[in-house]
Write an enzyme that holds these catalytic residues in place. Structure first.
Site, mmCIF file in Angstrom:
data_model
loop_
_atom_site.group_PDB
_atom_site.id
_atom_site.type_symbol
_atom_site.label_atom_id
_atom_site.label_comp_id
_atom_site.label_asym_id
_atom_site.label_seq_id
_atom_site.Cartn_x
_atom_site.Cartn_y
_atom_site.Cartn_z
ATOM 1 N N ASP A 49 13.727 -5.674 -25.477
ATOM 2 C CA ASP A 49 13.695 -6.519 -26.674
ATOM 3 C C ASP A 49 14.485 -5.878 -27.814
ATOM 4 O O ASP A 49 14.678 -6.482 -28.870
ATOM 5 C CB ASP A 49 12.247 -6.855 -27.093
ATOM 6 C CG ASP A 49 11.423 -5.630 -27.424
ATOM 7 O OD1 ASP A 49 11.931 -4.500 -27.280
ATOM 8 O OD2 ASP A 49 10.253 -5.802 -27.830
ATOM 9 N N SER A 50 14.989 -4.653 -27.579
ATOM 10 C CA SER A 50 15.892 -4.022 -28.548
ATOM 11 C C SER A 50 17.144 -4.864 -28.746
ATOM 12 O O SER A 50 17.857 -4.699 -29.737
ATOM 13 C CB SER A 50 16.287 -2.619 -28.083
ATOM 14 O OG SER A 50 16.787 -2.648 -26.766
ATOM 15 N N ASP A 88 11.566 -6.728 -20.841
ATOM 16 C CA ASP A 88 10.528 -6.563 -21.860
ATOM 17 C C ASP A 88 9.829 -7.895 -22.103
ATOM 18 O O ASP A 88 10.500 -8.920 -22.250
ATOM 19 C CB ASP A 88 11.177 -6.155 -23.195
ATOM 20 C CG ASP A 88 10.915 -4.721 -23.563
ATOM 21 O OD1 ASP A 88 9.881 -4.172 -23.132
ATOM 22 O OD2 ASP A 88 11.744 -4.144 -24.284
ATOM 23 N N LYS A 118 7.860 -5.098 -18.786
ATOM 24 C CA LYS A 118 7.362 -3.971 -19.593
ATOM 25 C C LYS A 118 6.530 -4.520 -20.734
ATOM 26 O O LYS A 118 6.922 -5.508 -21.357
ATOM 27 C CB LYS A 118 8.524 -3.130 -20.130
ATOM 28 C CG LYS A 118 8.054 -2.024 -21.098
ATOM 29 C CD LYS A 118 9.099 -0.952 -21.323
ATOM 30 C CE LYS A 118 10.133 -1.249 -22.370
ATOM 31 N NZ LYS A 118 9.610 -1.483 -23.730
ATOM 32 N N GLU A 120 4.345 -3.137 -24.296
ATOM 33 C CA GLU A 120 3.939 -2.060 -25.201
ATOM 34 C C GLU A 120 2.456 -2.231 -25.476
ATOM 35 O O GLU A 120 1.969 -3.359 -25.546
ATOM 36 C CB GLU A 120 4.699 -2.171 -26.531
ATOM 37 C CG GLU A 120 6.196 -2.013 -26.390
ATOM 38 C CD GLU A 120 6.930 -2.237 -27.717
ATOM 39 O OE1 GLU A 120 6.300 -2.274 -28.788
ATOM 40 O OE2 GLU A 120 8.161 -2.398 -27.657
ATOM 41 N N GLU A 187 7.813 6.807 -25.987
ATOM 42 C CA GLU A 187 8.838 6.746 -27.044
ATOM 43 C C GLU A 187 8.421 7.557 -28.268
ATOM 44 O O GLU A 187 7.267 7.467 -28.729
ATOM 45 C CB GLU A 187 9.103 5.287 -27.458
ATOM 46 C CG GLU A 187 10.136 5.216 -28.588
ATOM 47 C CD GLU A 187 10.783 3.853 -28.794
ATOM 48 O OE1 GLU A 187 10.477 2.915 -28.036
ATOM 49 O OE2 GLU A 187 11.603 3.748 -29.724
HETATM 50 O O1 KIV Z 1 13.619 -2.523 -25.999
HETATM 51 C C1 KIV Z 1 14.048 -1.452 -25.567
HETATM 52 O O2 KIV Z 1 15.244 -1.265 -25.417
HETATM 53 C C2 KIV Z 1 13.045 -0.421 -25.229
HETATM 54 C C3 KIV Z 1 13.441 0.985 -24.939
HETATM 55 C C4 KIV Z 1 12.453 1.747 -24.165
HETATM 56 C C5 KIV Z 1 14.761 1.449 -24.884
HETATM 57 O O3 KIV Z 1 11.915 -0.727 -25.193
#
Ligand code: KIV
Length: 273
Positions: A49-50, A88, A118, A120, A187
């Site tokens: 999501d970056s 993400d 992924k 968080e 992170e």
């Molecule tokens: O969104 C992202 O790029 C991340 C990182 C771990 C690089 O979550």
């Protein structure tokens, strides 16, 4: 009989088996051209999501949608053959309940072909990890500095300097491991904490600003290629200056056009007048 040499993707269980055997090399990718170039060299690509910040110039990662990330993930999957691709889950798509998370993850996996998602989150999100893994969706957990929690954390702040916070992050990582996560992204944490979690867990730790004590590393591709302008984090080593290459090529192109140095169709196809 088919003469195609089948190229098999690195699977999620294969990544988990890297623990203690080999370091896991991962980068982000959001588009087909970059993913195609990374495919031969990496173990895992994250459609992060970056891209909200790196690709769209948003101030944080909170406004990107599942539809946008699914479209990017599909481009990355289509352009790769061997690397394991993870997407993400965006802010708001998995925090409400394990059921909602599963529903949204299914749409993202089915819509893109990625192998895993992924999320968080602290230990409170471990039941969501368990719910998804038990129903067929591998989960990469992300603890420590969690950009989607920036408003709770008070910004993008490195974590784990106090014993209390360090202890909590160890618990978060352990909870996701026990819930079935196949690896954990760490992170923005201290080297001591990165080492402690890596030695505690039986699944790989993938660090980003979390020291070489981790079992692997993930960075944002634009940061290592010199494509992020001045916003490069200190832990991201730059391996190439692609920004200058693009800028020089654009200047040469513009000079060519302004001088009228561009070919006719007849010239391209060798047609005689
Ligand atoms: O969104 C992202 O790029 C991340 C990182 C771990 C690089 O979550």
């Amino acid at each position: 009989m088919s003469v195609h040499a089948e190229v098999r993707r690195i699977s999620v269980p294969q990544l988990t088996a890297y623990k203690g055997q080999k370091k896991l090399a991962a980068l982000t990718a959001y588009s087909a051209p970059i993913a195609r170039l990374l495919d031969a060299h990496l173990d895992m690509i994250l459609v992060g999501d970056s891209t909200a910040m790196v690709g769209y110039g948003m101030p944080d990662t909170l406004s990107i949608t599942a539809e946008m990330l699914t479209a990017h993930a599909k481009a990355v999957v289509n352009a790769t053959q061997r690397v394991c691709v993870v997407v993400d889950m965006p802010f708001g798509s998995y925090q409400e309940s394990p059921e909602a998370a599963f529903r949204n993850a299914v749409a993202m996996v089915a819509g893109s072909g990625v192998q895993a998602v992924k999320i968080e989150g602290p230990a409170a999100l471990a039941p969501t990890t368990r719910f998804m893994v038990e129903r067929g969706i591998p989960v990469l957990a992300h603890v420590g500095l969690m950009p989607q929690y920036m408003n709770v954390m008070g910004g993008f702040k490195a974590q784990g300097f106090s014993e209390e916070v360090a202890e909590r992050i160890v618990e978060d990582a352990l909870a996701h491991q026990e819930a079935g996560a196949f690896a954990v992204v760490l992170e923005g944490i201290t080297e001591a904490l990165g080492r402690r979690i890596t030695e505690t867990l039986s699944i790989p730790t993938i660090g980003i600003g979390a020291s070489p004590a981790c079992d692997g590393q993930i960075l944002v591709t634009e940061d290592i290629l010199g494509l992020s302008g001045s916003r490069i984090p200190k832990f991201a080593k730059q391996f190439a200056d692609v920004g200058s290459v693009i800028s020089n090529a654009a200047q040469q192109y513009a000079d060519d056009v302004r001088e009228g140095r561009f070919p006719s169709l007849e010239h391209c196809f060798g047609v005689k007048k």
